[in-house]
Every structure is written in C-alpha cells, then in structure tokens.
Design a protein around this motif. Structure first.
Motif, mmCIF file in Angstrom:
data_model
loop_
_atom_site.group_PDB
_atom_site.id
_atom_site.type_symbol
_atom_site.label_atom_id
_atom_site.label_comp_id
_atom_site.label_asym_id
_atom_site.label_seq_id
_atom_site.Cartn_x
_atom_site.Cartn_y
_atom_site.Cartn_z
ATOM 1 N N LEU A 1 0.819 -1.215 0.000
ATOM 2 C CA LEU A 1 0.000 0.000 0.000
ATOM 3 C C LEU A 1 0.852 1.263 0.000
ATOM 4 N N GLY A 2 2.110 1.140 0.415
ATOM 5 C CA GLY A 2 2.999 2.302 0.442
ATOM 6 C C GLY A 2 3.208 2.942 -0.911
ATOM 7 N N ILE A 3 3.011 2.184 -1.993
ATOM 8 C CA ILE A 3 3.187 2.723 -3.339
ATOM 9 C C ILE A 3 1.989 3.557 -3.765
ATOM 10 N N LEU A 4 0.816 3.287 -3.172
ATOM 11 C CA LEU A 4 -0.425 3.911 -3.637
ATOM 12 C C LEU A 4 -0.840 5.106 -2.794
ATOM 13 N N PHE A 5 -0.782 4.961 -1.488
ATOM 14 C CA PHE A 5 -1.187 6.061 -0.610
ATOM 15 C C PHE A 5 -0.200 7.225 -0.706
ATOM 16 N N PRO A 6 -0.689 8.457 -0.655
ATOM 17 C CA PRO A 6 0.242 9.580 -0.527
ATOM 18 C C PRO A 6 0.877 9.543 0.864
ATOM 19 N N PRO A 7 2.154 9.922 0.994
ATOM 20 C CA PRO A 7 3.031 10.487 -0.031
ATOM 21 C C PRO A 7 3.868 9.413 -0.740
ATOM 22 N N SER A 8 3.326 8.795 -1.770
ATOM 23 C CA SER A 8 4.005 7.710 -2.474
ATOM 24 C C SER A 8 5.213 8.212 -3.254
ATOM 25 N N ILE A 9 6.369 7.640 -2.970
ATOM 26 C CA ILE A 9 7.585 8.014 -3.701
ATOM 27 C C ILE A 9 7.450 7.628 -5.171
ATOM 28 N N ASN A 10 6.767 6.496 -5.431
ATOM 29 C CA ASN A 10 6.598 6.033 -6.810
ATOM 30 C C ASN A 10 5.774 7.018 -7.640
ATOM 31 N N LEU A 11 4.753 7.630 -7.038
ATOM 32 C CA LEU A 11 3.949 8.615 -7.761
ATOM 33 C C LEU A 11 4.761 9.875 -8.044
ATOM 34 N N VAL A 12 5.660 10.231 -7.128
ATOM 35 C CA VAL A 12 6.562 11.365 -7.381
ATOM 36 C C VAL A 12 7.446 11.062 -8.589
ATOM 37 N N ILE A 13 7.963 9.836 -8.644
ATOM 38 C CA ILE A 13 8.828 9.434 -9.753
ATOM 39 C C ILE A 13 8.060 9.457 -11.076
ATOM 40 N N TYR A 14 6.805 9.006 -11.068
ATOM 41 C CA TYR A 14 5.984 9.042 -12.294
ATOM 42 C C TYR A 14 5.810 10.475 -12.778
ATOM 43 N N TRP B 1 0.862 11.474 17.599
ATOM 44 C CA TRP B 1 1.887 12.271 16.904
ATOM 45 C C TRP B 1 2.263 11.653 15.570
ATOM 46 N N GLY B 2 2.212 10.339 15.483
ATOM 47 C CA GLY B 2 2.459 9.705 14.195
ATOM 48 C C GLY B 2 1.302 9.909 13.230
ATOM 49 N N LEU B 3 0.068 9.736 13.729
ATOM 50 C CA LEU B 3 -1.111 9.924 12.885
ATOM 51 C C LEU B 3 -1.234 11.366 12.416
ATOM 52 N N ALA B 4 -0.775 12.306 13.242
ATOM 53 C CA ALA B 4 -0.878 13.722 12.875
ATOM 54 C C ALA B 4 -0.059 14.052 11.638
ATOM 55 N N LEU B 5 0.969 13.239 11.362
ATOM 56 C CA LEU B 5 1.783 13.504 10.175
ATOM 57 C C LEU B 5 0.965 13.349 8.900
ATOM 58 N N ILE B 6 -0.002 12.423 8.893
ATOM 59 C CA ILE B 6 -0.880 12.252 7.724
ATOM 60 C C ILE B 6 -1.626 13.549 7.449
ATOM 61 N N VAL B 7 -2.214 14.125 8.519
ATOM 62 C CA VAL B 7 -2.967 15.376 8.379
ATOM 63 C C VAL B 7 -2.043 16.510 7.985
ATOM 64 N N LEU B 8 -0.844 16.539 8.571
ATOM 65 C CA LEU B 8 0.103 17.618 8.288
ATOM 66 C C LEU B 8 0.510 17.639 6.819
ATOM 67 N N VAL B 9 0.866 16.468 6.291
ATOM 68 C CA VAL B 9 1.345 16.400 4.901
ATOM 69 C C VAL B 9 0.205 16.615 3.912
ATOM 70 N N ILE B 10 -0.841 15.814 4.028
ATOM 71 C CA ILE B 10 -1.944 15.906 3.061
ATOM 72 C C ILE B 10 -2.694 17.226 3.220
#
Length: 440
Positions: free
Chosen positions: A146-159, A232-241
């Motif tokens: 799932l790491g490839i699909l969910f943001p912040p996916s490095i693979n999507l950045v590469i695409y 604090w870990g879950l908050a990173l999702i909100v912070l980035v997205i």
C-alpha cells in the motif's frame, strides 16, 4: 530496427546481472555514439537539465522521513492502535496488520519500509497467538504494498518526474500536460482505501473460514489511550496531506516538513531514538536516495533517446493502424507492466515505461492521472510476486520462509490485488473523482 536494438541491448545487459541504472546508461550511450550524430555536449546538457527539477527534492526527504519513522517507534504505536480497533474480529491481528500498513503507508511513502516497520513487530505477535506462518506472511507482504499507492508515495513522485515536460497531444490534437504530484497524491487516496478494505475482507474471510484466533474486545478507554499514544504519528498524515491541499506548502516542501517532523517526534517526543542513532539513519536514507537518483539520472537519458527516435509516436501510430482502442491498450499496458515486474523494481519500471506509455495513452484519451494510478497498482502487484518482488524478500528475511513458500502464502491476497487492478484499469472515476473535485 532502432527500437529492437535499444530494447534488445537493454535486456541483454540486464540479463548479465548489471544494475538497471548502469544498463540504461550504457544502452543510451552505445546507441547515441554509434548510430546517431548527437554531440556529447547535448547528452551532458540533457542529463543535467533532466534532473534539474524541484520535485526531485521530495524523494530524499520522504525517504528520510520514512527512515526516522521506521526506527522511531511510530509503527509500534500504530499497530497497538489498530489492534484495539479491529483485534476482536476474526483474524483480528491480521486485520490490525492491514490497518497498520495503511496508516504507516500514509506517512512513509515506501512499501518496503512499511513491510519492515509493521512486519517485524506484528508477524512474531501473530505467530505467537497461533496464526499459521503462511497466513501471517501473506497478510503483511501484500498489505505492505500500500505504500506505493497512498500519498506520499515516492513512486507517484517518480511518475510525475518521468513524464514532466513532455509535449504530447490528446485524441483531438489538444496539448496535454503531465500530472502534478499533488493531483497524483489525492488520486491515490480512494484506490488506497478501497484496496485496504478488500485486503481486509480477504483476511477476515480466510480467518473466519479456518477459525483463526480473535482477541478480547478493547474498551473505549483502551482505544482512546492507544489513539493518544499514536497521535503524533497519525498527525503527520494530516500535516502532509492537509498542508498540500490547503495551499500551505508544495509537495516538495511537505516532504521537508515531514522529515523534520519525523525527526522531532522520534527523538524528542517518543524518545525511542537517541541522537547518536541519527547519523546511521541519515546514512541509510542517503544511500537509498543516491540509488534512486542515479536510476533517475540514467532514465532521463533513456527518455531523451525515446523522444529523439520518436518511438512513443511510432507506437501510437502503429496501435492506431491496428485499430486498438483504449480497452485493448490498457490491457496491453497491464500485461507489459506485470511482466516487467518479474525482472525490475518499481522505480526502474516507472522511469523506463512512463515516458514510453504516456504519449500513447494520452493520444488514445487516457487521463495522465489515471495512467499514474494504474502504473502504481501494477507496481504493487509486482512487489508481491517472484522473482524480484522486494516485499517477498523483506518478508522472507523476517519470517525465515523461502520465496517459494511465500509465493504460495500470498496468492489469496494477490488474486484480490489483481481483481482490484482490473477495477482501477476500467473504472477511471475511482482514480479521478477527487482530483476532478479539487483541481477544477
């Protein structure tokens, strides 16, 4: 003949065991210096201008953030939170693994990091509770993708990087630009949630069928405490997205913010990482970033070669003359990408195939965002089947299972992923609903 020579030489070099990046570079340089009159200065110019992109800076920052999170105790707290939420259902720890992988994927952007962080904790716990080793390994190996699909996916950045700056035309002659990182990130949310649900349903069904263990239902107090511990870990999702789509910062800036935030919570908030461990994490992140950036550098040259030889345009014209429509084209794309997944890692596949497929897809009317998500799902499947599936090798190291046994273990979830791939391929609104809503 030129196309056969280029791809024949590339395959030949890879079969010798040569790294993908060097195979790409040697193929391009051999062709350019023996069969064209392109000057060396032009090659050097394309090489440096090709990687002179602001978006590329996001890659090392997201990798660094993922490394801090992997070593900083965030995964352990997320697993505990997930366990309190779904542990009482059939296959509770397996479902917790799927949920934890989805949560960790949404802050790390890396499938391998997700398998390592979640798998190293939950796999031993599952086997201790009496789950079969094959069931446990199958859940985490596939959910880690799932790491490839969910943001912040490095693979999507590469695409996005691989297709940026390409001058392509749509089916009616209109100019079509490449998809931005922001569009791709938001496009991955709904498919990522749906795939998580499908993997969870597969896990629940098999656990119920074979009556695998269930945990005692957690109280509301225990769930609240687990949420506070993992906040604090879950908050990173909100912070980035949230930061990206509120306009507070760009995806590249979000990557830098994520790296600093992950460092702060790992060292000063959770205190699971000591300051003396930071140099080691930095070295690991630098090594992984260097590898990816070197592949990107050589892939830029390969893309330049494809463009200068008009190979994508020739492919589009050939498909048009054969009467191939979008349905057949997308089927061929899936076949090619799944076959490529047998031999190459996702980053290399994306960097090589995206510049080739992108102009053809756009000419046939395929949305660039849809193509990016389609490629990402193919890469997920490729991570979970031999002989080069990285998730298989990581899970093998954790479980001490052979690759053949692991391949048998993952097949129920792999079939689910292939069915999901068909859905993503032929139902574009799944990928395009949120981008169309936010980027009108």
């Amino acid at each position: 003949m030129n196309t056969l020579f280029i791809f024949g030489l590339l395959v030949l070099l890879m079969l010798t065991g040569m790294p993908i990046s060097i195979s790409l570079g040697l193929t391009v340089l051999t062709f350019l210096f023996t069969m064209t009159d392109v000057p060396v200065a032009e090659v050097a110019h394309k090489l440096f201008t090709g990687i002179d992109k602001f978006e590329i800076m996001a890659i090392p920052f997201f990798i660094l953030a993922g490394n801090f999170l992997t070593h900083g105790g965030v995964a352990r707290r997320m697993i505990h939170f997930a366990t309190t939420m779904v542990g009482h259902l059939y296959g509770g720890l397996g479902l917790a693994g799927v949920l934890a992988c989805a949560l960790f994927a949404a802050i790390s952007g890396s499938s391998v990091a997700t398998v390592v962080a979640v798998g190293s904790i939950i796999l031993p716990a599952m086997m201790k509770q009496g789950y079969p080793k094959r069931f446990s390994a199958g859940v985490i190996t596939t959910s880690g993708a799932l790491g490839i699909l969910f943001p912040p996916s490095i693979n999507l950045v590469i695409y996005s990087i691989a297709t940026s700056g390409m001058n392509v035309t749509g089916p009616h002659g209109e100019e079509v630009g490449s998809a931005s990182v922001g569009q791709l990130f938001i496009a991955g949310v709904l498919p990522g949630l749906l795939l998580s649900l499908l993997l969870g349903l597969t896990t629940w069904y098999r656990a119920r069928k074979y009556d695998y263990p269930r945990m005692a239902k957690a109280s509301l107090g225990e769930r609240w405490q687990a949420f506070k511990d993992s906040f604090w870990g879950l908050a990173l999702i909100v912070l980035v997205i949230g930061g990206i789509y509120s306009g507070l910062f760009t995806p590249t800036e979000a990557a830098a913010v994520a790296a600093v935030y992950a460092f702060v919570i790992s060292v000063f908030v959770y205190k699971d990482m000591k300051l003396r461990d930071v140099p080691r994490v930095l070295r690991n992140a630098a090594a992984m970033s260097s590898m990816l950036l070197y592949i990107i550098t050589n892939a830029v040259l390969f893309s330049f070669l494809m463009t200068s030889e008009q190979i994508p345009q020739a492919m589009a014209a050939w498909m048009g003359s054969q009467g191939f429509g979008v349905v057949v084209f997308l089927l061929l794309v899936n076949i090619v990408l799944l076959v490529a997944g047998n031999f190459m890692d996702p980053s290399a596949i994306t960097l090589i195939m995206a510049p080739i497929l992108f102009p053809v897809a756009v000419k046939l009317g395929v949305n660039p965002v849809h193509l990016g998500i389609l490629m990402a799902v193919n890469m997920e499947v490729g991570l979970c089947h031999p002989p080069v599936g990285l998730n298989l090798y990581v899970a093998s190291g954790i479980t001490k299972m052979g690759i053949t046994e692991l391949t048998i273990a993952v097949w129920p979830w792999l079939l689910t992923m292939i069915g999901f791939l068909v859905l993503v391929t032929y139902w574009p609104p799944l990928s395009l609903f949120l981008p169309n809503l936010l980027f009108k």
